[in-house]
Enzyme design. Structure first.
Site, PDB file in Angstrom:
ATOM      1  N   TRP A   3     -10.872  -2.001   5.908  1.00 56.33           N
ATOM      2  CA  TRP A   3     -10.167  -1.287   6.968  1.00 56.33           C
ATOM      3  C   TRP A   3     -11.237  -0.642   7.829  1.00 56.33           C
ATOM      4  O   TRP A   3     -11.997   0.204   7.368  1.00 56.33           O
ATOM      5  CB  TRP A   3      -9.240  -0.236   6.356  1.00 56.33           C
ATOM      6  CG  TRP A   3      -8.294   0.415   7.312  1.00 56.33           C
ATOM      7  CD1 TRP A   3      -7.124  -0.084   7.793  1.00 56.33           C
ATOM      8  CD2 TRP A   3      -8.420   1.731   7.875  1.00 56.33           C
ATOM      9  NE1 TRP A   3      -6.515   0.824   8.623  1.00 56.33           N
ATOM     10  CE2 TRP A   3      -7.286   1.943   8.699  1.00 56.33           C
ATOM     11  CE3 TRP A   3      -9.375   2.744   7.784  1.00 56.33           C
ATOM     12  CZ2 TRP A   3      -7.086   3.127   9.400  1.00 56.33           C
ATOM     13  CZ3 TRP A   3      -9.189   3.922   8.485  1.00 56.33           C
ATOM     14  CH2 TRP A   3      -8.042   4.100   9.282  1.00 56.33           C
ATOM     15  N   GLU A  17      10.426  13.594   8.852  1.00 51.80           N
ATOM     16  CA  GLU A  17      10.152  12.395   8.071  1.00 51.80           C
ATOM     17  C   GLU A  17      10.811  11.167   8.699  1.00 51.80           C
ATOM     18  O   GLU A  17      10.217  10.084   8.753  1.00 51.80           O
ATOM     19  CB  GLU A  17      10.630  12.597   6.632  1.00 51.80           C
ATOM     20  CG  GLU A  17      10.519  11.373   5.739  1.00 51.80           C
ATOM     21  CD  GLU A  17       9.098  10.848   5.583  1.00 51.80           C
ATOM     22  OE1 GLU A  17       8.962   9.708   5.113  1.00 51.80           O
ATOM     23  OE2 GLU A  17       8.128  11.561   5.944  1.00 51.80           O
ATOM     24  N   LYS A  66       8.897   7.820  10.009  1.00 49.88           N
ATOM     25  CA  LYS A  66       9.233   6.471   9.546  1.00 49.88           C
ATOM     26  C   LYS A  66       9.456   5.529  10.740  1.00 49.88           C
ATOM     27  O   LYS A  66       8.990   4.401  10.738  1.00 49.88           O
ATOM     28  CB  LYS A  66      10.500   6.482   8.682  1.00 49.88           C
ATOM     29  CG  LYS A  66      10.301   6.934   7.272  1.00 49.88           C
ATOM     30  CD  LYS A  66       9.451   5.940   6.499  1.00 49.88           C
ATOM     31  CE  LYS A  66       8.725   6.652   5.370  1.00 49.88           C
ATOM     32  NZ  LYS A  66       7.604   7.480   5.778  1.00 49.88           N
TER      33      LYS A  66
END
Length: 605
Positions: free
Chosen positions: A75, A482, A486
């Site tokens: 990464w 949250e 998402k």
């Protein structure tokens, strides 16, 4: 982020390494590579490629055999994704190979010194510095060569090293980035995650920071970076290889959303004490006298774990009546916080290896604080560093974005809040009430999951939005945060979350027909306040999707979820919005399990 796999034994190593890399794809990466050798080989053979593991596999020649090897999924940090920057990295004589997770903080300084000595670099990475340092060492053993290199390196690392002149071994080391040894029959494995190991062995040894190991086909030994031998006792991993399969689902995210009823049942199992209307949490290492002495609770996490901590803080304040708050761990240690001996600190991390959280734990421990861990992975760094804690027992979570682990973490906080509350002033009646609510959760989660077709239709309709707003009050605000996270993580739709009470203090300026709002509207004491916020949005022609316990007149659409106790409602109200984000991303054709630019376990700062 990043993944390491290594093997030494008698089997053909390339297929094993590729299989291991494939099991680590969920961690997030942009290139991959493999290097192999064998006792009879004259050197090292390497293949690497920008892109996915399948791109690497396509490049591997038919005659690419060996019995020892290391592999990596990268990464990007130093240098863009490319073939040249992919790991492993070799020295100019093709004798030393290194794979590395982490960041070498003083790489620029070391690179400049090496270049002044005539070293020519083949990549832009910080890792290549390590390769040259090891290759230039005059030490007689590979272990000592690696040790000498690590003495001048500053930063974090999980590394695996091979050397053509020492082809009977792999040397590994850890500082801040996980390294796990897998113990087999006349074969040894190494990986950055047990997911790469469980298909072959469930006996593992997890290295501590400042620890190294030498792996040979029939033996291993561990020692510190200063050379002192350490004692390593293998542990048995609970998770099996089937836990990492997709189980008939199209994506891991969908599988993990669907597993939440069973996962919540697991975190509750064996912990409820009916006799005293409380719970058993044996791993806390916190007796009743110490629990009563707590004056404040500080919860530290990142991303989804931070949001779970916000709900946890609300539960602890509400049930145990202890002042509590949640803070991003990535910010905590940089503001020179006051560490109070009467404060209980709680570190939250799905992997138990999140670097920002681990570093905060280490700083707190250095200052004498009591730290508990709320983690999913047994034996992880945070679990070992903390004074005690709660395992959330969600099972392996492979999708980059967290769903079932978030839910189980909040349930674990409910258990902790009930435990602390019953030690303090929470009544037996309230204890029973919360226990009854906890027992209802698995069935209610299953009920919510039956709404998937309805939620998919809504997601298809809202997928055209360029931006969305999420609002909630008090307990509903962390749910909004949250849900917003998402949506943007996997659909790439811009989303923001605000307390509903803050709308009139600025965000109302954004409301227009093209800007939908998702409102969290529990049937609690703030119901009318939430309805008033929706009135404000409708007065400005805003479109509203409500998540509520009953149809909302002012909403264009309502997802109705079952009612539990007020304190536990946030656990249920977030689940339909996981499905909403999932189906929105699906409608937009996103790579749901591996969203761009993100990684599962963030083991760098």
């Amino acid at each position: 982020m990043c993944g390491i796999v290594g093997y030494i034994g008698k089997r053909d190593v390339a297929p094993l390494l590729l299989e291991g890399l494939a099991r680590l794809e969920y961690r997030g990466y942009d290139s991959a590579g493999v290097v192999i050798t064998s006792p009879k080989a004259s050197g090292l053979k390497m293949v690497k490629a920008k892109g996915r593991v399948r791109d690497l596999e396509a490049r591997i020649p038919k005659r690419f055999t060996g019995t020892t090897g290391i592999a990596h999924t990268r990464w990007a940090t130093h240098g863009a994704p490319s073939d040249e920057n992919a790991h492993p990295h070799l020295d100019p004589e093709n004798k030393v190979a290194v794979v590395h997770n982490g960041i070498v903080d003083n790489a620029a300084e070391l690179r400049a010194k090496l270049e002044a000595d005539g070293v020519v670099f083949a990549s832009e990475t910080d890792t290549e510095v390590l390769t040259h340092l090891i290759a230039r060492s005059q030490a007689e053993s590979l272990e000592e060569k690696v040790r000498e290199a690590l003495k001048v390196v500053e930063g974090t690392y999980g590394i695996a090293v091979m050397h053509a002149d020492f082809n009977d071994r792999i040397v590994v080391a850890r500082n801040g980035s996980p390294v796990v040894l897998g113990i087999g029959e006349k074969e040894m494995f190494v990986a950055s995650d047990v997911a790469a190991l469980v298909a072959h062995t469930r006996q593992v040894v997890t290295l501590d920071d400042g620890e190294m190991a030498t792996l040979k086909a029939d033996d291993f030994r561990t020692y510190t970076t200063s050379g002192t031998r350490t004692t390593a006792t293998p542990e048995t991993v609970e998770w099996e290889v089937a836990s990492y399969d997709m189980g008939g689902h199209d994506t891991y995210m969908h599988k993990e959303i669907s597993e939440q009823a069973d996962a919540v049942d697991r975190v509750l199992r064996g912990r409820i004490d009916e006799k005293f209307s409380t719970v058993h949490l044996g791993g806390l290492n916190l007796d009743a006298r110490e629990a009563r002495g707590i004056r404040r609770v500080k919860i530290l996490g990142c991303g989804t774990s931070y949001h779970a901590g916000m709900i946890g803080a609300s539960l602890i304040e509400g049930l145990a009546r202890i002042p509590a708050d949640s803070e991003p761990a990535s910010e905590f240690r940089y503001r020179n916080p006051v560490v109070d001996p009467d404060t209980l600190y709680i570190a939250v991390s799905q992997s138990g290896e999140t670097y920002d959280v681990l570093a905060a734990v280490q700083e707190l421990k250095r200052k004498g604080a009591r730290v508990l861990g709320v983690v999913n992975v047994v034996g992880s760094a945070i679990a070992r560093e903390a004074d005690g804690g709660v395992y959330v027992h969600a099972g392996p979570e492979v999708c980059v974005v967290s769903t079932k682990c978030f839910t189980n973490t909040v349930v674990a906080f409910a258990l902790l809040a009930l435990h602390l509350g019953r030690i303090r002033d929470l009544s037996v009646a309230d204890g029973k009430r919360i226990i009854e609510g906890l027992r209802k959760l698995p069935e209610q989660i299953s009920e919510i999951l039956t709404l998937e077709d309805e939620i998919k239709k809504l997601a298809d309709e809202y997928a055209e939005a360029k931006s969305m707003m999420f609002i909630g009050r008090v307990r509903g605000y962390p749910v909004a945060l949250e849900a917003s996270l998402k949506l943007k993580e996997i659909s790439y739709i811009h989303a923001e979350a605000y307390p509903a009470s803050e709308l009139k203090h600025g965000p109302l300026a954004l409301i227009e027909p093209a800007m939908p709002t998702v409102a969290i509207v529990p049937n609690d004491s703030l119901l009318e306040k939430n309805r008033a916020a929706m009135e404000e949005i409708k007065a400005r022609s805003g479109k509203i999707l409500a998540v509520a316990h009953q149809e909302q007149e002012k909403a264009d659409h309502t997802i109705v979820v079952p009612k539990n106790e007020d304190e536990l409602d946030p656990i249920l109200m977030g689940i339909p919005l996981q499905l909403f984000a999932y189906h929105t991303a699906l409608a937009l054709g996103r790579d749901i399990d591996k969203p761009r630019n993100l990684a599962k376990s963030v083991t760098v700062e």
